[in-house]
Design an enzyme around this catalytic site. Structure first.
Site, PDB file in Angstrom:
ATOM      1  CG  HIS A 185     -48.976 -37.650   3.324  1.00 18.15           C
ATOM      2  ND1 HIS A 185     -49.643 -37.320   2.874  1.00 18.15           N
ATOM      3  CD2 HIS A 185     -48.975 -39.588   3.252  1.00 18.15           C
ATOM      4  CE1 HIS A 185     -49.842 -39.142   1.878  1.00 18.15           C
ATOM      5  NE2 HIS A 185     -49.220 -39.415   2.001  1.00 18.15           N
ATOM      6  CB  CYS A 214     -34.619 -53.542 -17.167  1.00 13.88           C
ATOM      7  SG  CYS A 214     -34.639 -54.869 -16.855  1.00 13.88           S
ATOM      8  CE  LYS A 222     -11.694 -25.748  11.977  1.00 14.59           C
ATOM      9  NZ  LYS A 222     -12.678 -25.751  12.987  1.00 14.59           N
ATOM     10  CE1 TYR A 280     -30.201 -52.003 -21.009  1.00 10.94           C
ATOM     11  CE2 TYR A 280     -28.261 -53.842 -22.616  1.00 10.94           C
ATOM     12  CZ  TYR A 280     -29.800 -53.448 -22.122  1.00 10.94           C
ATOM     13  OH  TYR A 280     -30.996 -53.986 -22.001  1.00 10.94           O
ATOM     14  N   GLY A 321     -20.770 -31.611  15.410  1.00 13.25           N
ATOM     15  CA  GLY A 321     -21.232 -32.680  16.337  1.00 13.25           C
ATOM     16  C   GLY A 321     -19.717 -32.671  16.786  1.00 13.25           C
ATOM     17  NE  ARG A 348     -15.402 -24.682   5.466  1.00  7.85           N
ATOM     18  CZ  ARG A 348     -16.318 -25.058   6.942  1.00  7.85           C
ATOM     19  NH1 ARG A 348     -15.626 -25.814   7.546  1.00  7.85           N
ATOM     20  NH2 ARG A 348     -16.240 -24.224   7.660  1.00  7.85           N
ATOM     21  NE  ARG A 397      -9.865 -22.249  13.990  1.00  4.63           N
ATOM     22  CZ  ARG A 397      -9.679 -21.881  12.508  1.00  4.63           C
ATOM     23  NH1 ARG A 397      -8.556 -21.808  12.441  1.00  4.63           N
ATOM     24  NH2 ARG A 397     -11.073 -21.971  11.873  1.00  4.63           N
ATOM     25  CG  MET A 457     -15.218 -28.862  22.390  1.00  7.12           C
ATOM     26  SD  MET A 457     -14.275 -29.173  23.344  1.00  7.12           S
ATOM     27  CE  MET A 457     -12.961 -28.164  22.107  1.00  7.12           C
ATOM     28  CB  SER A 459     -32.182 -56.817 -19.798  1.00  8.76           C
ATOM     29  OG  SER A 459     -32.770 -56.151 -19.059  1.00  8.76           O
TER      30      SER A 459
HETATM   31  P1  ADP Z   1     -15.837 -23.825  13.322  1.00 12.14           P
HETATM   32  O1  ADP Z   1     -15.110 -25.267  12.836  1.00 12.14           O
HETATM   33  O2  ADP Z   1     -17.266 -24.055  13.689  1.00 12.14           O
HETATM   34  O3  ADP Z   1     -16.271 -23.298  11.219  1.00 12.14           O
HETATM   35  P2  ADP Z   1     -13.691 -23.022  13.612  1.00 12.14           P
HETATM   36  O4  ADP Z   1     -11.828 -23.117  14.461  1.00 12.14           O
HETATM   37  O5  ADP Z   1     -13.373 -22.402  12.471  1.00 12.14           O
HETATM   38  O6  ADP Z   1     -14.716 -23.126  14.248  1.00 12.14           O
HETATM   39  O7  ADP Z   1     -13.618 -21.655  14.925  1.00 12.14           O
HETATM   40  C1  ADP Z   1     -14.901 -20.872  14.296  1.00 12.14           C
HETATM   41  C2  ADP Z   1     -14.352 -18.267  14.551  1.00 12.14           C
HETATM   42  O8  ADP Z   1     -13.237 -18.937  15.069  1.00 12.14           O
HETATM   43  C3  ADP Z   1     -13.440 -18.900  13.026  1.00 12.14           C
HETATM   44  O9  ADP Z   1     -13.896 -18.817  11.706  1.00 12.14           O
HETATM   45  C4  ADP Z   1     -12.541 -17.920  13.520  1.00 12.14           C
HETATM   46  O10 ADP Z   1     -13.911 -16.158  12.845  1.00 12.14           O
HETATM   47  C5  ADP Z   1     -12.794 -17.986  15.122  1.00 12.14           C
HETATM   48  N1  ADP Z   1     -10.903 -17.990  15.419  1.00 12.14           N
HETATM   49  C6  ADP Z   1     -10.917 -19.062  15.111  1.00 12.14           C
HETATM   50  N2  ADP Z   1      -9.518 -19.462  15.598  1.00 12.14           N
HETATM   51  C7  ADP Z   1      -9.038 -18.144  15.790  1.00 12.14           C
HETATM   52  C8  ADP Z   1      -8.207 -17.331  15.326  1.00 12.14           C
HETATM   53  N3  ADP Z   1      -6.723 -17.621  16.185  1.00 12.14           N
HETATM   54  N4  ADP Z   1      -7.794 -15.811  15.810  1.00 12.14           N
HETATM   55  C9  ADP Z   1      -9.008 -15.405  15.725  1.00 12.14           C
HETATM   56  N5  ADP Z   1     -10.247 -15.865  15.261  1.00 12.14           N
HETATM   57  C10 ADP Z   1      -9.929 -17.025  15.352  1.00 12.14           C
HETATM   58 MG    MG Z   2     -14.669 -22.687  10.754  1.00  6.53          MG
END
Ligand code: ADP
Ligand code: MG
Ligand code: MG
Length: 876
Positions: free
Chosen positions: A454, A830, A22, A850, A101, A336, A92, A103, A763
């Site tokens: 199953h 094989c 990110k 192969y 998983g 991404r 973030r 935060m 083989s």
């Molecule tokens: P995740 O990894 O779960 O996607 P993010 O860090 O991308 O978490 O945050 C989730 C959402 O929080 C983002 O899609 C955005 O909508 C909001 N967000 C994050 N940072 C900001 C910011 N600086 N201003 C406004 N919204 C934010």
């Molecule tokens: Mg996000």
């Protein structure tokens, strides 16, 4: 001096390991001039240090954070601890690889009881200010203070109920203020302390909570399951807030630059007016499709469309973006490479080549081999599908599409299928007794059970379409009816299943079988240009052979002759052969089998044309063919006039304690050369006949299984050559043929240089080689191996992915030994590994000619072989 914090204008997309995915992409977007709210990233190194220091944030790091915060204040023209016009930030997490998983994000950090009033005044929007504050307390309380989210929800929903608010935006400022009071009470009750009012304290707590979350149970488990090293660490992004919840000129959204389901080149996503953060995905209100943003905010939309194109051109791949609009201004918050279905992956890759953004090699590298399985199942004709509505929906348990008549027991299904009907097996749920019925069915529908029931597991294993856990249907297998939506359908009624989305249709729908055409075919052609490893198939009959050719197979690497013997009209004859007391009797029985075998080979040679075909002589322990029950025994006894007891005795006599190490493979041909003679005659005469009839230059390859010692091969080869040369001489044809061997006993691998004196090809039978080399019984150790993988003793099941260290060493020794003696010896594999992507990389690297795999794996093998070749070249 170590640097632990980077401003967004200091990083690049290449710095993922340090800044996390990110953070690296936020930096990249900043540097190419896109509107990204400014901020900074605390590195993964800081996370490592924090963990190494025993969950302590070193003062050096803290100081750097304050320096960058000061810079951020300057850029934004706002102060973090200002009560009048506060700078608010989001915190973030972001690891080098995407990792659920970790935060969750905290928004609006920096607010407190005083600055919330400042924000209200400054923006002249009291509701917005309090909405932001309640969100902040809730997120901070949940993710940093670890108070159960449900407790906050309870308060929030309670207030909504109290004032009769239907949706969140119906709550007014007073409501929000009340919620905040309750939230703070909750914090006090749970933790015995007040909600922190100091923004700097809030920030440091949040950052440390992210670092700590790297080692929470969820994250550790996820890394273990996905082979992500614990040493990576996560980064933390601190970013100035923009507000999608500031009114009806604002909003927030997520979008892909192309359609991730089918790859169409169109903006695809969702948008929600007057909303913040996860509102879009949390399903609080129904978001609008992104196209509607064009109506609400036309200028912003066209700017967003441009940004989206710019990002795609820059990253040269489909992007998955998060953005926010504040007062009709666009802000980019994340980008991404987007996750996509196999169909979309293929289309996007081909389109990007056509748009001159990537080359064909990059396109081939972008497709995940294990994913293309999805493309190899039949699908419903899209032309029909648009006109239809499903009558029920279950779980998409196994992909594909199927149409057929409904039957309610495995027995009925198998019977109907034997009569040539297309069958859908409908069960409350399935159990192992239903296997035969499942195998006979086109698709399986169950009322109960989940994605790992199953029915689901077995269907996926069989590559068969399955809709499981379809709660709307009522199955009555006594009355033989299926009830859905008040309508009752009886046995024999035509229904259709879509295992890819779980739909059930109460009618027949045309299916189209998978084809390597269009974009998929194009990718395959590009892969073929790149690979050096050939791809053959394991096929025992003309139908499978044809399927494999359609998928691009370049020959048969393994044709098992025993499968031909199991058919109903033949098995009595082979039983007769096994029960024979004298060579003469045995020859007589074999005579009876010869025409069948010859015909089988004719069928295969006709399909394969001049492509190479390797046929293996009889391999399994003989007792596998013996009658298993009284009915069979009585039938044999009558048919061939053999006393009942004699059959029983012979069966007992043939019993082996370790059949896989017993009387099988070339050992059969040593004790009963007449078997090898018959098979050789069938192969050679079939080849001669097709050469004559079709004018094809066929060169059959006869393979001797289970060789462990050169003299065994010498012995069997003598039998083969005598029969073959005689037939060829009689025919007047000058056909060539080859005799080679499986390498599946460790001793054969060790003495491969000697064996190559007689063998014209090897083989690698890596199933047996793993069984004997690793000492794991293929048939008994499934559970043990699973446990070994779970306990980290093995990285993977060695029967699925070749154990390169040990079994791989046997293979590479044999490659070396074989080539030393016979430089142009043909080498292939094989075993099951021939269709496993990582094993195919090994085969490429060790220099095999192969791989051979089941027909449906051929495209996967072609792609994997290409990727292995590219990887090798890139390494240089
Ligand atoms: P995740 O990894 O779960 O996607 P993010 O860090 O991308 O978490 O945050 C989730 C959402 O929080 C983002 O899609 C955005 O909508 C909001 N967000 C994050 N940072 C900001 C910011 N600086 N201003 C406004 N919204 C934010
Ligand atoms: Mg996000
Ligand atoms: Mg999230």
């Amino acid at each position: 001096m170590a640097k632990y914090v980077y401003s967004f204008n200091e990083g690049t997309k290449e710095m993922k390991n340090l800044l996390g995915g990110k953070g690296a992409n936020l930096a990249e977007m900043t540097n190419i001039g896109l509107p990204v709210p400014f901020g900074f990233t605390i590195t993964t190194d800081a996370c490592k240090k924090y963990n190494d220091d025993g969950d302590k944030l070193d003062q050096v790091i803290v100081d750097e954070i304050w320096e960058h915060l000061a810079e951020l204040e300057e850029v934004m023209g706002k102060k973090f601890e200002d009560n009048e016009n506060p700078l608010l930030v989001s915190v973030r997490s972001g690891a080098p690889v995407s990792m659920p998983g970790m935060m969750d994000t905290i928004l609006n950090l920096g607010l407190n009881d005083v600055s919330v009033e400042g924000l209200a005044k400054k923006t002249e929007n009291e509701r917005f200010a309090y909405d932001s504050y309640r969100r902040f307390i809730q997120m901070f309380g949940d993710v940093v203070m670890e108070i159960k989210k449900a407790k906050f929800d309870e308060i929030f929903d309670g207030q909504k109920k109290k004032v009769g608010a239907e949706v969140d935006v119906d709550l007014n400022t007073e409501d929000l203020k009340e919620i905040i009071i309750e939230y703070k009470k909750l914090v006090k009750n749970e933790l015995g302390r007040d909600f922190p009012q100091d923004p700097k304290e809030q920030l440091l707590e949040a950052i440390q909570a992210v670092f700590k979350s790297w080692n929470n149970d969820r994250a550790i488990l996820y890394r273990k399951l996905n082979n992500i090293p614990n040493s990576l660490g996560t980064a933390v992004n601190v970013q100035s807030m923009v507000f999608g919840n500031s009114g009806n000129d604002s909003g927030t959204g997520v979008a892909f630059t192309r359609n991730p389901a089918n790859g169409e080149n169109e903006l695809f996503g969702e948008f929600l007016v007057n909303a913040q953060g996860e509102d879009v995905v949390a399903g609080i209100r129904t978001p609008q499709p992104i196209s509607e943003m064009a109506e609400a905010f036309p200028e912003v939309y066209s700017q967003f469309a441009k940004v989206s194109k710019a990002l795609e051109n820059h990253y040269k791949d489909m992007q998955d973006m998060e953005f926010t609009v504040e007062d009709r201004k666009l802000y980019m918050l994340q980008t991404r490479n987007g996750k996509r279905t196999a169909a979309a992956a293929v289309k996007v890759a081909v389109d990007l080549v056509n748009e001159d953004l990537i080359d064909t090699e990059t396109a081939v590298m972008r497709i995940e081999p294990s994913q293309i399985n999805q493309l190899l199942h039949p699908t419903f004709d899209p032309k029909d599908l648009v006109k239809l509505t499903p009558v029920a929906k279950g779980l998409p348990a196994s992909p594909g599409a199927a149409t057929g008549e409904i039957y309610f027991t495995a027995e009925d299904a198998a019977k109907a299928s034997a009569e040539g009907k297309k069958v859908i097996l409908v069960r409350e749920e399935t159990s192992p007794e239903d296997l035969a019925g499942m195998a006979a069915a086109e698709g399986i529908l169950t009322a109960r059970g989940g994605m790992t029931s199953h029915a689901a597991v077995v269907a996926r294993g069989m590559g068969k379409c399955c809709v499981a856990g379809c709660k709307e249907i009522i199955v009555n297998d006594t009355a033989k009816t299926l009830t859905v939506g008040g309508k009752v359908y009886e046995e024999g009624f035509n229904i259709s299943l879509n295992g890819t989305d779980g739909s059930v249709y109460a009618e027949a729908v045309n299916t189209v079988s998978p084809e390597l055409s269009g974009d998929f075919g194009t990718i395959m052609e590009w892969a073929d240009e790149l690979r050096t490893l050939r791809v053959r198939t394991n096929a025992d009959n003309p139908r499978d052979a044809q399927q494999a050719i359609d998928f691009g197979a370049e020959g048969i690497g393994l044709c098992r002759t025993e499968h031909m013997f199991f058919e109903e009209d033949r098995i009595p004859k082979i039983r007769r052969m096994i029960l024979a007391d004298t060579e003469e009797e045995r020859r007589e029985a074999l005579e009876g089998l010869l025409p069948y075998q010859k015909n089988d080979f004719i069928g295969i040679f006709k399909v394969m044309g001049e492509l190479p075909v390797t046929i293996r002589l009889l391999d399994p322990p003989l007792h596998e063919f013996l009658p298993k029950n009284e009915v069979d025994i009585n039938y044999l006894s009558e048919q061939f006039n053999i006393p009942h007891d004699k059959i029983v005795n012979k069966t007992t006599e043939l019993h082996e304690f370790n059949p896989m190490l017993g009387h099988r493979g070339c050992r059969l041909a040593v004790t009963y050369p007449e078997i090898a003679e018959m098979q050789t005659e069938a192969i050679i005469s079939a080849a001669l006949q097709v050469r004559k009839e079709d004018g094809l230059d066929i060169v059959p390859e006869i393979m001797v299984p289970l060789i462990g010692e050169l003299k065994e091969l010498e012995f069997v080869k003598k039998t083969i050559v005598e029969v073959a040369d005689k037939l060829i001489a009689e025919s007047g044809d000058d056909m060539k043929y080859m005799v080679g061997t499986m390498i599946e006993i460790p001793r054969a691998a060790l003495t491969a240089d000697e064996i190559a004196e007689e063998a014209e090809f090897f083989s690698f039978g890596t199933n047996d080689l793993t069984q004997m080399g690793f000492g794991f019984s293929r048939d008994d150790t499934g559970e043990i191996i699973k446990e070994y993988v779970e306990k980290g003793i093995l990285d993977a099941d060695p029967f699925q992915s070749i154990d390169t260290k040990g079994i791989g060493k046997l293979v590479s020794m044999a490659v070396e030994g074989g080539r030393k003696t016979r430089p142009n010896i043909k080498l292939g594999i094989c075993g099951e590994h021939g269709g496993d992507p990582s094993s195919i990389h090994f085969c490429h690297n060790v220099g095999l000619n192969y791989v051979s795999c089941s027909p449906f794996r051929v495209p996967i093998a072609r792609l994997s072989a290409a990727q292995a070749a590219v990887e090798e070249r890139r390494k240089g």
